[in-house]
Scaffold this motif. Structure first.
Motif, mmCIF file in Angstrom:
data_model
loop_
_atom_site.group_PDB
_atom_site.id
_atom_site.type_symbol
_atom_site.label_atom_id
_atom_site.label_comp_id
_atom_site.label_asym_id
_atom_site.label_seq_id
_atom_site.Cartn_x
_atom_site.Cartn_y
_atom_site.Cartn_z
ATOM 1 N N VAL A 1 -6.049 6.040 -3.807
ATOM 2 C CA VAL A 1 -6.968 5.592 -2.516
ATOM 3 C C VAL A 1 -7.601 4.067 -2.869
ATOM 4 O O VAL A 1 -7.696 3.687 -2.543
ATOM 5 C CB VAL A 1 -7.419 6.212 -1.498
ATOM 6 C CG1 VAL A 1 -7.060 7.787 -1.891
ATOM 7 C CG2 VAL A 1 -9.169 6.335 -2.987
ATOM 8 N N SER B 1 -12.005 5.605 0.505
ATOM 9 C CA SER B 1 -12.139 5.128 -1.118
ATOM 10 C C SER B 1 -14.047 6.058 -1.077
ATOM 11 O O SER B 1 -13.789 6.094 -2.310
ATOM 12 C CB SER B 1 -12.624 3.850 -1.447
ATOM 13 O OG SER B 1 -10.955 3.170 -1.102
ATOM 14 N N ALA C 1 -6.447 1.081 -0.821
ATOM 15 C CA ALA C 1 -7.757 -0.139 -0.558
ATOM 16 C C ALA C 1 -8.116 -1.345 -0.629
ATOM 17 O O ALA C 1 -7.894 -2.240 0.088
ATOM 18 C CB ALA C 1 -9.065 0.024 -0.327
ATOM 19 N N SER D 1 0.453 -0.868 -0.176
ATOM 20 C CA SER D 1 -0.007 -0.076 0.340
ATOM 21 C C SER D 1 1.022 1.617 0.437
ATOM 22 O O SER D 1 0.582 2.162 -0.851
ATOM 23 C CB SER D 1 -0.843 0.114 1.075
ATOM 24 O OG SER D 1 -0.248 0.054 2.434
ATOM 25 N N LEU E 1 -5.008 8.866 4.901
ATOM 26 C CA LEU E 1 -4.445 8.104 5.042
ATOM 27 C C LEU E 1 -3.481 8.019 6.228
ATOM 28 O O LEU E 1 -2.797 7.120 6.806
ATOM 29 C CB LEU E 1 -2.989 9.218 4.011
ATOM 30 C CG LEU E 1 -2.999 8.008 2.254
ATOM 31 C CD1 LEU E 1 -2.204 9.426 0.737
ATOM 32 C CD2 LEU E 1 -3.085 6.600 1.813
ATOM 33 N N GLY F 1 -4.773 5.351 8.606
ATOM 34 C CA GLY F 1 -4.335 4.267 7.992
ATOM 35 C C GLY F 1 -2.976 3.811 8.293
ATOM 36 O O GLY F 1 -2.551 2.627 8.295
ATOM 37 N N MET G 1 -9.268 2.663 5.104
ATOM 38 C CA MET G 1 -8.936 2.967 3.864
ATOM 39 C C MET G 1 -10.735 2.676 2.728
ATOM 40 O O MET G 1 -10.420 3.407 1.503
ATOM 41 C CB MET G 1 -8.148 1.414 2.827
ATOM 42 C CG MET G 1 -6.963 2.285 3.373
ATOM 43 S SD MET G 1 -5.893 3.850 2.693
ATOM 44 C CE MET G 1 -6.300 4.343 4.419
#
Length: 395
Positions: A371, A294, A375, A225, A311, A314, A290
């Motif tokens: 993104v 999204s 995800a 990621s 972000l 995450g 995520m």
């Protein structure tokens, strides 16, 4: 943590940061590289892909080498290769040359990923090793905050070639650090000669271990990621959001704070709640963050602040996942720690490179596509965590 362990973790962190610095300092220059060498954005991104792929395969060399020769010599060899490749990158006349030089950088930098994890396994295990790994992450996590800014500052008075010149100086300092400050942690009596049959046997043992494979892929898709973000962020931030190279560096650094901050709680949380539970809850949090980001991006709300906050959340979850998964994957295999470290690192880096290639088929260097790709990595990491927990409850 005892002072000697913290000191060693700090040294290992400084050494491990060489590879990330080689990536992150270079990010603000990607658009300039594309223009200067007359290539496309995809062509410039291949300089990252070549680095990751060679970096991944090369760890299979350094792990067994570290089990046979001790921990210091493989790092010295790797740093020497990295120095030569960095000089070659600075002199690149075209994109093909630069792609090859970046691959050679990955060949050298791989030693600084595979070997330090084995050093940690030599000195500690369990929650204490997780605390050491978190201390290493302190230094590594500074890279996404300082390296892009350093790269953009260098570009104010020079260009992308001068970035590699500065990296050459940093590599010389790292060589001195290994020679004079890092002790050898593997006694001669514990070293294992490199035997192909033993490597095949050990690799088969690891590949057949569900926990090792699951935890390795948790880290692999988690790192993937970040690799997807690396390959697209400079174009998204500078072209869609209109940031300058310096502005991109600041935004990039802000996203890294989540990872850096959370990783420092990994050891304490693992000791209190158990390593398995920490990983499961954190990887679930990563997926939730995520998916929410999204959805917002799909609905047209992917502004710069929204993307940065999503972000940040995450990466905070990843800060708990990655050091803990690395420790848990190695703990049951102390007799082949070098091989386990290198095999795990290889699989993780190849996963990252593969995800860049796969998602690149539909990435358009927009915030939405970026993104969505992240995800996807989060969902695969969550599935890997689920598959590594046979017969266990999910919470």
């Amino acid at each position: 943590m005892r002072d000697p362990l913290f000191r060693m973790a700090l040294i290992l962190g400084l050494l491990s940061a060489v590879g990330p610095f080689a990536i992150d300092m270079y990010l603000p220059a990607l658009p300039q590289v594309a223009d200067d060498l007359g290539t496309t954005e995809a062509g410039a991104a291949l300089t990252l892909t070549s680095y990751f792929i060679v970096f991944g395969f090369a760890q299979m060399i350094y792990g067994p080498m570290a089990d046979a020769l001790g921990r210091k010599r493989p790092m010295l060899i790797g740093l020497t290769i990295f120095l030569a490749a960095t000089v070659a990158a600075a002199l690149a006349p075209d994109i093909r040359w630069l792609i090859v030089a970046r691959g050679a950088q990955g060949l050298g930098a791989a030693s600084l990923m595979a070997v330090p994890r084995a050093v940690i396994r030599d000195k500690a295990s369990g929650p204490e090793a997780a605390r050491m790994m978190a201390a290493v992450m302190i230094v590594i996590s500074v890279s996404p905050m300082l390296a892009p800014m350093s790269g953009s500052l260098i570009m104010l008075w020079g260009g992308w070639r001068e970035i590699f010149a500065v990296l050459s100086i940093a590599t010389l300092l790292s060589l001195a650090l290994v020679v004079f400050a890092l002790p050898e942690t593997l006694a001669p009596s514990d070293r294992r000669p490199v035997r192909l049959s033993a490597m095949i046997s050990g690799a088969g043992r690891l590949l057949g271990n569900r926990q090792f494979m699951g935890l390795t892929m948790v880290g692999g898709f988690g790192m993937a990621s970040f690799f997807v973000f690396l390959a697209t962020a400079s174009f998204v931030y500078t072209r869609e959001f209109g940031l300058s190279p310096t502005g991109f560096s600041l935004a990039f650094a802000a996203n890294a704070v989540g990872f850096f901050s959370a990783s420092q709680f990994a050891g304490k949380l693992c000791q209190r709640y158990g390593m398995d539970r920490v990983i499961w809850l954190a990887i679930s949090g990563f997926l939730a963050a995520m998916l929410c980001l999204s959805l917002v991006a799909w609905l047209g709300g992917a502004s710069l602040p929204v993307v940065m906050v999503g972000l940040f959340l995450g990466n905070a979850c990843l800060g708990l996942v990655i050091p803990t998964a690395a420790v848990m994957s190695l703990d049951p295999h102390p007799d082949i720690a070098g091989l386990a470290s290198s095999l795990g690192g290889t699989m993780q880096m190849l996963t990252g490179g593969l995800m860049i290639a796969v998602t690149g088929a539909f990435l358009e260097n927009t915030a939405l596509s970026m993104v969505l790709a992240i995800a996807l990595c989060a969902a695969l990491a969550w599935l890997s965590a689920l598959l590594s927990r046979p017969g266990r409850q999910l919470a």
